[in-house]
Scaffold this motif. Structure first.
Motif, mmCIF file in Angstrom:
data_model
loop_
_atom_site.group_PDB
_atom_site.id
_atom_site.type_symbol
_atom_site.label_atom_id
_atom_site.label_comp_id
_atom_site.label_asym_id
_atom_site.label_seq_id
_atom_site.Cartn_x
_atom_site.Cartn_y
_atom_site.Cartn_z
ATOM 1 N N THR A 35 0.863 -1.174 0.000
ATOM 2 C CA THR A 35 0.000 0.000 0.000
ATOM 3 C C THR A 35 0.904 1.229 0.000
ATOM 4 N N ALA A 36 0.321 2.394 -0.236
ATOM 5 C CA ALA A 36 1.102 3.634 -0.215
ATOM 6 C C ALA A 36 1.798 3.800 1.132
ATOM 7 N N GLU A 37 1.144 3.374 2.197
ATOM 8 C CA GLU A 37 1.703 3.540 3.540
ATOM 9 C C GLU A 37 2.853 2.567 3.805
ATOM 10 N N THR A 38 2.709 1.319 3.360
ATOM 11 C CA THR A 38 3.724 0.306 3.699
ATOM 12 C C THR A 38 4.941 0.337 2.779
ATOM 13 N N LEU A 39 4.837 0.997 1.631
ATOM 14 C CA LEU A 39 5.954 1.007 0.681
ATOM 15 C C LEU A 39 7.097 1.928 1.101
ATOM 16 N N GLY A 40 6.811 2.923 1.918
ATOM 17 C CA GLY A 40 7.881 3.767 2.436
ATOM 18 C C GLY A 40 8.416 4.809 1.474
ATOM 19 N N ASN A 41 7.583 5.237 0.504
ATOM 20 C CA ASN A 41 7.971 6.293 -0.435
ATOM 21 C C ASN A 41 9.283 5.986 -1.160
ATOM 22 N N PRO A 42 9.358 4.877 -1.889
ATOM 23 C CA PRO A 42 10.608 4.494 -2.558
ATOM 24 C C PRO A 42 10.806 5.209 -3.887
ATOM 25 N N ASP A 43 12.025 5.149 -4.385
ATOM 26 C CA ASP A 43 12.317 5.604 -5.751
ATOM 27 C C ASP A 43 11.954 4.532 -6.761
ATOM 28 N N VAL A 44 12.061 3.268 -6.358
ATOM 29 C CA VAL A 44 11.814 2.139 -7.253
ATOM 30 C C VAL A 44 11.393 0.935 -6.410
ATOM 31 N N VAL A 45 10.603 0.054 -7.023
ATOM 32 C CA VAL A 45 10.156 -1.177 -6.377
ATOM 33 C C VAL A 45 10.776 -2.369 -7.095
ATOM 34 N N ILE A 46 11.306 -3.316 -6.328
ATOM 35 C CA ILE A 46 11.766 -4.590 -6.895
ATOM 36 C C ILE A 46 10.819 -5.667 -6.387
ATOM 37 N N GLU A 47 10.170 -6.371 -7.319
ATOM 38 C CA GLU A 47 9.108 -7.315 -6.977
ATOM 39 C C GLU A 47 9.522 -8.737 -7.351
ATOM 40 N N PHE A 48 9.724 -9.567 -6.331
ATOM 41 C CA PHE A 48 9.983 -10.999 -6.508
ATOM 42 C C PHE A 48 9.076 -11.728 -5.527
ATOM 43 N N SER A 49 7.830 -11.976 -5.922
ATOM 44 C CA SER A 49 6.896 -12.598 -4.987
ATOM 45 C C SER A 49 6.532 -14.004 -5.463
ATOM 46 N N ASN A 50 5.278 -14.221 -5.851
ATOM 47 C CA ASN A 50 4.859 -15.523 -6.354
ATOM 48 C C ASN A 50 3.808 -15.299 -7.435
#
Length: 232
Positions: A35-50
């Motif tokens: 969510t916007a709150e849990t992401l921590g205001n990043p510059d970029v997201v790296i997604e390795f989930s399932n």
């Protein structure tokens, strides 16, 4: 950079280590839908989930106008929708079935060999991939990318799990202990066999490629692949 990690399993932990070594800050380590709150205001997201979580994870981040680098395989029937979302939200999406430099060189070699073999009908082609028993999708995303490279350059029309038959290129998917990933392409005739093979010794090569891709995507708009990062 400030990086949010969405999917904090084995790969996420190695990406974390490498990103910090390269001077980046990890602002979120998530195993739930971000969510916007849990992401921590990043510059970029790296997604390795399932495979089940990837689409919603990526969609959420793109709608927040965050660039996303994803290495999750097994969800690609929805990839076109994600690419449209990246464009609609004026941000960037980069997908890689495999972020290893060696594997991406292997992809290039595979296509060149397929072009050479196309006119030699006495050779049949077969793929094999071996991964750890925890891997949820089969065949691997890497094997699918290899198969697609062969199909683009030969008379094959599709791939399938099992043995090659007619216009369907076969992939054997083997699950074995803690193997990080081995991919082989065989061309067999009655008199000989040609084989190209890539063997990963650890997940560190994949993780480093993902972090380098995150560094590269910053400030860009549109949809990209690891090939864009490595070969321009």
């Amino acid at each position: 950079m400030k990086i949010a990690l969405v999917g904090y399993g084995k790969m996420g932990k190695i990406i974390d280590e490498i990103a910090v070594q390269r001077g980046h800050q990890i602002v979120a380590r998530l195993n739930e839908t971000p969510t916007a709150e849990t992401l921590g205001n990043p510059d970029v997201v790296i997604e390795f989930s399932n495979p089940k979580a990837a689409f919603d994870n990526i969609k959420t981040c793109l709608e927040l106008k965050l660039p996303v680098v994803s290495g999750t395989t097994g969800w690609l029937t929805q990839k076109q929708e994600i690419e449209q979302l990246a464009l609609a939200n004026d941000t960037a999406f980069l997908y890689g079935s495999n972020f290893s430099l060696g594997v991406n060189l292997f992809f290039e070699l595979n296509e060149k060999l397929a072009q050479l073999m196309k006119n030699f009908g006495e050779y049949s082609c077969q793929l094999e991939e071996i991964h750890h028993t925890h891997k949820k999708d089969a065949p691997s995303g890497t094997a699918i990318t290899i198969a697609e490279g062969i199909i683009r350059n030969t008379d094959f029309e599709a791939w399938k799990l099992d043995e090659t038959k007619g216009k369907e290129l076969g992939i054997f998917a083997i699950r074995q202990d803690e193997v990080p990933g081995t991919h082989s392409v065989f061309y067999r005739s009655e008199v000989d066999e040609i084989e190209i093979k890539h063997t990963a010794f650890s997940r560190k090569g994949f993780a480093l490629g993902a972090v380098i891709s995150a560094e590269w995507i910053l400030g860009k708009k549109g949809n990209f692949s690891v090939r864009d990062v490595l070969f321009g």
